[in-house]
Design an enzyme around this catalytic site. Structure first.
Site, PDB file in Angstrom:
ATOM      1  N   GLY A 144     -14.948  -2.665   0.140  1.00 59.92           N
ATOM      2  CA  GLY A 144     -16.294  -2.086   0.186  1.00 59.92           C
ATOM      3  C   GLY A 144     -16.504  -0.965  -0.824  1.00 59.92           C
ATOM      4  N   ARG A 201       0.812  -1.223   0.000  1.00 58.41           N
ATOM      5  CA  ARG A 201       0.000   0.000   0.000  1.00 58.41           C
ATOM      6  C   ARG A 201       0.844   1.271   0.000  1.00 58.41           C
ATOM      7  NH1 ARG A 201      -5.409  -1.018   3.618  1.00 58.41           N
ATOM      8  NH2 ARG A 201      -6.138  -2.749   2.339  1.00 58.41           N
ATOM      9  N   GLY A 204     -11.397  -7.981  -0.850  1.00 58.04           N
ATOM     10  CA  GLY A 204     -10.291  -8.185   0.085  1.00 58.04           C
ATOM     11  C   GLY A 204      -9.819  -9.633   0.131  1.00 58.04           C
ATOM     12  N   LYS A 217     -21.174 -13.896   1.024  1.00 59.36           N
ATOM     13  CA  LYS A 217     -22.442 -13.208   1.242  1.00 59.36           C
ATOM     14  C   LYS A 217     -22.924 -12.417   0.034  1.00 59.36           C
ATOM     15  CE  LYS A 217     -24.036 -11.704   5.310  1.00 59.36           C
ATOM     16  NZ  LYS A 217     -24.023 -10.770   6.448  1.00 59.36           N
TER      17      LYS A 217
HETATM   18  P1  ADP Z   1     -14.150 -10.804  -0.926  1.00 55.06           P
HETATM   19  O1  ADP Z   1     -13.583 -10.292   0.374  1.00 55.06           O
HETATM   20  O2  ADP Z   1     -13.089 -11.066  -1.946  1.00 55.06           O
HETATM   21  O3  ADP Z   1     -15.268  -9.942  -1.453  1.00 55.06           O
HETATM   22  P2  ADP Z   1     -15.933 -12.617   0.428  1.00 55.06           P
HETATM   23  O4  ADP Z   1     -15.721 -11.835   1.664  1.00 55.06           O
HETATM   24  O5  ADP Z   1     -17.269 -12.552  -0.223  1.00 55.06           O
HETATM   25  O6  ADP Z   1     -14.792 -12.257  -0.642  1.00 55.06           O
HETATM   26  O7  ADP Z   1     -15.699 -14.168   0.718  1.00 55.06           O
HETATM   27  C1  ADP Z   1     -14.483 -14.689   1.107  1.00 55.06           C
HETATM   28  C2  ADP Z   1     -14.643 -15.828   2.062  1.00 55.06           C
HETATM   29  O8  ADP Z   1     -15.546 -16.786   1.591  1.00 55.06           O
HETATM   30  C3  ADP Z   1     -13.324 -16.514   2.286  1.00 55.06           C
HETATM   31  O9  ADP Z   1     -12.955 -16.375   3.626  1.00 55.06           O
HETATM   32  C4  ADP Z   1     -13.621 -17.971   1.922  1.00 55.06           C
HETATM   33  O10 ADP Z   1     -13.033 -18.892   2.815  1.00 55.06           O
HETATM   34  C5  ADP Z   1     -15.100 -18.044   2.043  1.00 55.06           C
HETATM   35  N1  ADP Z   1     -15.707 -19.118   1.259  1.00 55.06           N
HETATM   36  C6  ADP Z   1     -15.879 -19.189  -0.075  1.00 55.06           C
HETATM   37  N2  ADP Z   1     -16.493 -20.322  -0.423  1.00 55.06           N
HETATM   38  C7  ADP Z   1     -16.734 -20.999   0.711  1.00 55.06           C
HETATM   39  C8  ADP Z   1     -17.353 -22.249   1.032  1.00 55.06           C
HETATM   40  N3  ADP Z   1     -17.848 -23.035   0.088  1.00 55.06           N
HETATM   41  N4  ADP Z   1     -17.434 -22.597   2.332  1.00 55.06           N
HETATM   42  C9  ADP Z   1     -16.928 -21.812   3.280  1.00 55.06           C
HETATM   43  N5  ADP Z   1     -16.325 -20.634   3.058  1.00 55.06           N
HETATM   44  C10 ADP Z   1     -16.231 -20.239   1.787  1.00 55.06           C
HETATM   45 MG    MG Z   2     -14.356 -10.383   2.358  1.00 54.48          MG
END
Ligand code: ADP
Ligand code: MG
Length: 398
Positions: free
Chosen positions: A378, A40, A354, A202
């Site tokens: 975000g 960063r 992230g 989510k």
């Molecule tokens: P980002 O931060 O890139 O937007 P998210 O916060 O939506 O991504 O999701 C990331 C998390 O989702 C990771 O910690 C990963 O372990 C979890 N994850 C993805 N698929 C699964 C799954 N099938 N079961 C449990 N955890 C999952």
């Molecule tokens: Mg995340």
């Protein structure tokens, strides 16, 4: 959102002798006084170099962690000042405070091309409260404002929003400019074919962005935890996988509207629990009631990667599984490699999120193997959802 004026859009002469306040994101991990990851800091150097070369007097400010209005020593910017010394090859002025007499004096004594760094902005609650008086004090330090902190641009804080009212010239740093360029392309006119890979946990957190993106996409590959809400929406049994009930209606609707576009996993790596013994991949109709899916299976990888090609645009958000555990990282790694290959073959590839950034790293794919890695978190999703980010919308239009 209108195009914004970039730091490099102003002729260099306009910066000479001027004090320029640059809101940066130096929210780096520090352990025992040592910075453990300084990406960063490195990536703000082009903007700082440009300004110092033009003879500006640069004032850098950032938050670090969550000190909640108190002076917490291990969240001090002092190690960042030392790292900047090293990168810029000049002494960084570090008055050790955010506002006050010492800061004002240092800012007045800066010479052309010199740089000073303020202490952690969140040592003061007034920062997040967007306090008017605090904003005015920050603004009094400088003549020109620059936002080079995309990741905090969705927050209307004193340093990202309040203080900007006191400036005529409010510019986007080079990195913020890049984020806007690549992300706005995804919602305006992405180069076709446009393939979107969605994973993670989510749907609800990113629903605005997802709606916009799915509309524009030619193919949407859905894996990770979010896939089970879609599979449940198709009427399948998904065992113990978590399903977002409040998203089922939307998921069903999306599957109907975009029938040809959306692809779901066809096989899954299951286990009784995250630490437990994994089973070999099972097909979607074989998901057992007492099991959870933690990764996409090899047939899904094959199906998904056949759509990730070296043309058009590929946007990826969300790991394909619980990649933090090696047992469940295969799907994510395979998609990461395919994503990198698409870049090498000529596609425009954009990664956001992230955990997705962490997943890319764990897969051994380099950031330089993506056209753009959005580190906005975000802010990235609010931007893709079409929201005006306060810290961006206040910048001068180009
Ligand atoms: P980002 O931060 O890139 O937007 P998210 O916060 O939506 O991504 O999701 C990331 C998390 O989702 C990771 O910690 C990963 O372990 C979890 N994850 C993805 N698929 C699964 C799954 N099938 N079961 C449990 N955890 C999952
Ligand atoms: Mg995340």
């Amino acid at each position: 959102m209108k195009k914004k004026l970039l730091v490099t859009d102003l002729p260099g002469s306009q910066y000479e002798g001027k004090r320029v306040f640059v809101r940066v994101d130096f929210n780096v991990p520090v352990n025992g006084g040592e910075i453990t990851e300084d990406y960063r800091i490195r990536r703000t150097i082009p903007t700082i170099d440009y300004l110092t070369r033009c003879g500006a007097r640069v004032i850098l400010a950032s938050h670090m962690g969550r000190p909640k209005g108190r002076r917490i020593e291990h969240l001090s910017m002092a190690p960042v000042a030392a790292r900047l010394n090293e990168f810029l090859g000049t002494k960084i002025h570090f008055p050790g405070a955010v506002v006050g007499r010492k800061v004002e004096n240092t800012s007045k004594r800066l010479k052309n091309g010199e740089v000073m760094l303020l202490e952690n902005l969140r040592y003061h609650n007034e920062e997040q409260e967007n306090d008017a008086d605090f904003s005015k004090k920050l603004a009094s330090l400088a003549d020109i404002y620059v936002n080079e902190a995309f990741g905090t641009s969705h927050r209307a804080h004193a340093s990202t929003y309040g203080m900007t009212a006191h400036f005529d010239k409010k510019l986007a740093g080079l990195m913020v400019g890049n984020e806007m360029k690549f992300l706005s392309r995804l919602i305006r006119r992405p180069k076709k074919p446009y393939v979107v890979i969605v994973g993670g946990m989510k749907i609800k957190d990113k629903i605005g962005a997802l709606k916009n993106i799915i509309k524009k996409a030619d193919k949407v590959l859905i894996g990770g935890g979010v896939a089970y809400t879609f599979l449940a929406a198709c009427g399948m049994s998904v065992g113990k996988c978590s399903v977002e009930n409040e998203m089922l209606y939307w998921a069903r609707d999306a599957l109907n509207t975009y029938k040809e576009k959306i692809l779901l996993p066809v096989d899954h790596v299951m286990a009784e629990a995250a630490g437990g013994k994994k089973t070999l991949a099972v097909t979607s109709s074989e998901i057992l009631d007492d099991m959870t899916a933690f990764d996409i299976g090899p047939k899904t990888v094959e199906k998904f990667t056949s759509h990730i090609k070296g043309e058009g645009t590929v946007f990826w958000n969300g790991p394909m599984g619980f990649f933090e555990l090696d047992d469940f990282s295969n799907g994510t790694s395979a998609i990461a490699r395919s994503f990198a290959l698409a870049t090498w073959r000529g596609a425009i590839t954009v990664l956001g999120g992230g955990d997705s950034v962490a997943a890319l790293k764990k897969s051994g794919v380099k950031f330089s193997e993506a056209t753009h890695v959005s580190t906005g978190g975000g802010a990235c999703f609010e931007f893709l959802g079409g929201s005006d980010l306060p810290g961006i919308s206040i910048l001068s239009d180009s």
